[in-house]
Design a protein around this motif. Structure first.
Motif, PDB file in Angstrom:
ATOM      1  N   GLY A  93     -20.048  -5.901  13.534  1.00 30.27           N
ATOM      2  CA  GLY A  93     -19.031  -6.459  14.535  1.00 30.27           C
ATOM      3  C   GLY A  93     -18.182  -7.203  13.602  1.00 30.27           C
ATOM      4  N   VAL A  94     -18.166  -7.469  12.503  1.00 26.53           N
ATOM      5  CA  VAL A  94     -17.116  -7.906  11.670  1.00 26.53           C
ATOM      6  C   VAL A  94     -16.215  -6.867  10.958  1.00 26.53           C
ATOM      7  CG1 VAL A  94     -16.527  -9.246   9.456  1.00 26.53           C
ATOM      8  CG2 VAL A  94     -17.424 -10.962  11.186  1.00 26.53           C
ATOM      9  N   ARG A  95     -17.569  -6.138  11.138  1.00 25.78           N
ATOM     10  CA  ARG A  95     -16.495  -4.502   9.877  1.00 25.78           C
ATOM     11  C   ARG A  95     -15.226  -3.344  11.024  1.00 25.78           C
ATOM     12  NH1 ARG A  95     -19.890  -1.587   5.343  1.00 25.78           N
ATOM     13  NH2 ARG A  95     -19.260  -0.304   6.980  1.00 25.78           N
ATOM     14  N   ILE A  96     -16.041  -3.976  12.161  1.00 26.70           N
ATOM     15  CA  ILE A  96     -15.647  -2.894  13.807  1.00 26.70           C
ATOM     16  C   ILE A  96     -14.274  -3.558  13.916  1.00 26.70           C
ATOM     17  CG2 ILE A  96     -15.907  -2.450  16.281  1.00 26.70           C
ATOM     18  CD1 ILE A  96     -18.816  -2.160  15.817  1.00 26.70           C
ATOM     19  N   PHE A  97     -14.060  -4.749  13.817  1.00 25.88           N
ATOM     20  CA  PHE A  97     -13.199  -5.540  14.941  1.00 25.88           C
ATOM     21  C   PHE A  97     -12.117  -5.524  12.818  1.00 25.88           C
ATOM     22  CE2 PHE A  97     -15.705  -7.286  17.373  1.00 25.88           C
ATOM     23  CZ  PHE A  97     -14.663  -7.562  18.333  1.00 25.88           C
ATOM     24  N   GLY A  98     -12.205  -5.386  12.330  1.00 29.57           N
ATOM     25  CA  GLY A  98     -11.507  -5.049  10.645  1.00 29.57           C
ATOM     26  C   GLY A  98     -11.095  -3.993  10.777  1.00 29.57           C
ATOM     27  N   ASN A  99     -11.956  -3.049  11.488  1.00 29.73           N
ATOM     28  CA  ASN A  99     -11.069  -1.615  11.152  1.00 29.73           C
ATOM     29  C   ASN A  99     -10.656  -1.362  12.616  1.00 29.73           C
ATOM     30  OD1 ASN A  99     -12.410  -0.387   9.430  1.00 29.73           O
ATOM     31  ND2 ASN A  99     -14.392  -0.173  10.160  1.00 29.73           N
ATOM     32  N   VAL A 100     -11.119  -1.649  13.514  1.00 28.22           N
ATOM     33  CA  VAL A 100      -9.527  -2.088  14.386  1.00 28.22           C
ATOM     34  C   VAL A 100      -8.684  -2.379  14.360  1.00 28.22           C
ATOM     35  CG1 VAL A 100      -9.104  -2.222  17.437  1.00 28.22           C
ATOM     36  CG2 VAL A 100     -11.291  -1.860  16.376  1.00 28.22           C
ATOM     37  N   ALA A 101      -8.462  -3.777  13.996  1.00 30.53           N
ATOM     38  CA  ALA A 101      -7.077  -3.995  13.161  1.00 30.53           C
ATOM     39  C   ALA A 101      -6.516  -3.353  12.259  1.00 30.53           C
ATOM     40  CB  ALA A 101      -7.679  -5.800  12.618  1.00 30.53           C
ATOM     41  N   ALA A 102      -6.875  -2.436  11.332  1.00 25.24           N
ATOM     42  CA  ALA A 102      -6.102  -2.230  10.587  1.00 25.24           C
ATOM     43  C   ALA A 102      -5.499  -0.343  11.206  1.00 25.24           C
ATOM     44  CB  ALA A 102      -7.407  -1.210   9.131  1.00 25.24           C
ATOM     45  N   ILE A 103      -6.377  -0.073  12.405  1.00 22.37           N
ATOM     46  CA  ILE A 103      -6.226   1.699  12.763  1.00 22.37           C
ATOM     47  C   ILE A 103      -5.008   0.883  13.922  1.00 22.37           C
ATOM     48  CG2 ILE A 103      -6.566   3.084  15.154  1.00 22.37           C
ATOM     49  CD1 ILE A 103      -9.283   2.795  13.986  1.00 22.37           C
ATOM     50  N   ARG A 104      -4.524  -0.482  14.508  1.00 21.56           N
ATOM     51  CA  ARG A 104      -3.822  -0.724  15.096  1.00 21.56           C
ATOM     52  C   ARG A 104      -2.575  -1.699  13.882  1.00 21.56           C
ATOM     53  NH1 ARG A 104      -5.554  -6.131  15.461  1.00 21.56           N
ATOM     54  NH2 ARG A 104      -3.429  -7.117  14.127  1.00 21.56           N
ATOM     55  N   ARG A 105      -2.555  -1.658  12.821  1.00 24.91           N
ATOM     56  CA  ARG A 105      -1.187  -1.785  12.312  1.00 24.91           C
ATOM     57  C   ARG A 105      -0.830  -0.655  12.070  1.00 24.91           C
ATOM     58  NH1 ARG A 105      -4.584  -5.881   9.898  1.00 24.91           N
ATOM     59  NH2 ARG A 105      -5.342  -4.508   7.965  1.00 24.91           N
ATOM     60  N   HIS A 106      -1.947   0.366  11.553  1.00 30.01           N
ATOM     61  CA  HIS A 106      -1.441   1.666  11.122  1.00 30.01           C
ATOM     62  C   HIS A 106      -0.469   2.400  12.616  1.00 30.01           C
ATOM     63  CE1 HIS A 106      -0.737   5.093   9.004  1.00 30.01           C
ATOM     64  NE2 HIS A 106      -1.571   6.261  10.187  1.00 30.01           N
ATOM     65  N   LEU A 107      -1.029   2.265  13.479  1.00 25.71           N
ATOM     66  CA  LEU A 107      -0.137   2.754  15.091  1.00 25.71           C
ATOM     67  C   LEU A 107       0.726   2.137  15.547  1.00 25.71           C
ATOM     68  CD1 LEU A 107      -4.177   3.790  17.248  1.00 25.71           C
ATOM     69  CD2 LEU A 107      -2.586   5.435  16.069  1.00 25.71           C
ATOM     70  N   PHE A 108       1.201   0.853  15.436  1.00 25.24           N
ATOM     71  CA  PHE A 108       2.078  -0.045  16.146  1.00 25.24           C
ATOM     72  C   PHE A 108       2.498  -0.620  15.256  1.00 25.24           C
ATOM     73  CE2 PHE A 108      -1.609  -0.129  19.216  1.00 25.24           C
ATOM     74  CZ  PHE A 108      -0.502   0.495  20.044  1.00 25.24           C
ATOM     75  N   SER A 109       2.536  -0.193  13.455  1.00 26.36           N
ATOM     76  CA  SER A 109       3.411  -0.628  12.589  1.00 26.36           C
ATOM     77  C   SER A 109       3.382  -2.123  12.664  1.00 26.36           C
ATOM     78  CB  SER A 109       4.304   0.099  12.237  1.00 26.36           C
ATOM     79  OG  SER A 109       4.959   1.171  11.765  1.00 26.36           O
TER      80      SER A 109
END
Length: 110
Positions: A93-109
């Protein structure tokens, strides 16, 4: 595009045929799903970062599921399956949320 079609076909087949999971494998299914989600979000992150490799994704997907199931199986054999299941879910779960956070940062800068 092929992956999206395969996903849609898999969902449709699941709705039509209502597959059942054998009772012996039921404790491992939620862990396998969380491990698979971890691999999928890691793959999406890698794609957005421009470092996606399909062979690495497949190996990661399969190994995540097998290692998570093995840890839960060993926990069941030792009599601490619930605690190890919780540990696996927390780590993934921690890894999933870390990846989702990185995806969000990438998509929304952001």
């Amino acid at each position: 595009m092929i992956a999206v079609l395969a996903l849609v076909a898999g969902v449709a087949l699941g709705i039509v045929f209502h597959p059942t999971v054998p009772a012996a494998l039921q404790p491992y299914l939620p862990i396998a799903v969380v491990a698979a989600l971890d691999a999928v979000f890691g793959g999406v992150r890698a794609k957005l970062d421009g470092i996606f490799d399909d062979k690495q994704f497949v190996i990661s997907f399969i190994s995540n599921v097998l290692v998570a199931a093995l840890i839960v199986y060993l926990g069941d054999q030792l009599g601490v399956g619930g605690q190890l299941s919780t540990g696996v879910v927390v780590v993934l779960g921690v890894r999933i949320f870390g990846n989702v956070a990185a995806i969000r940062r990438h998509l929304f800068s952001a």
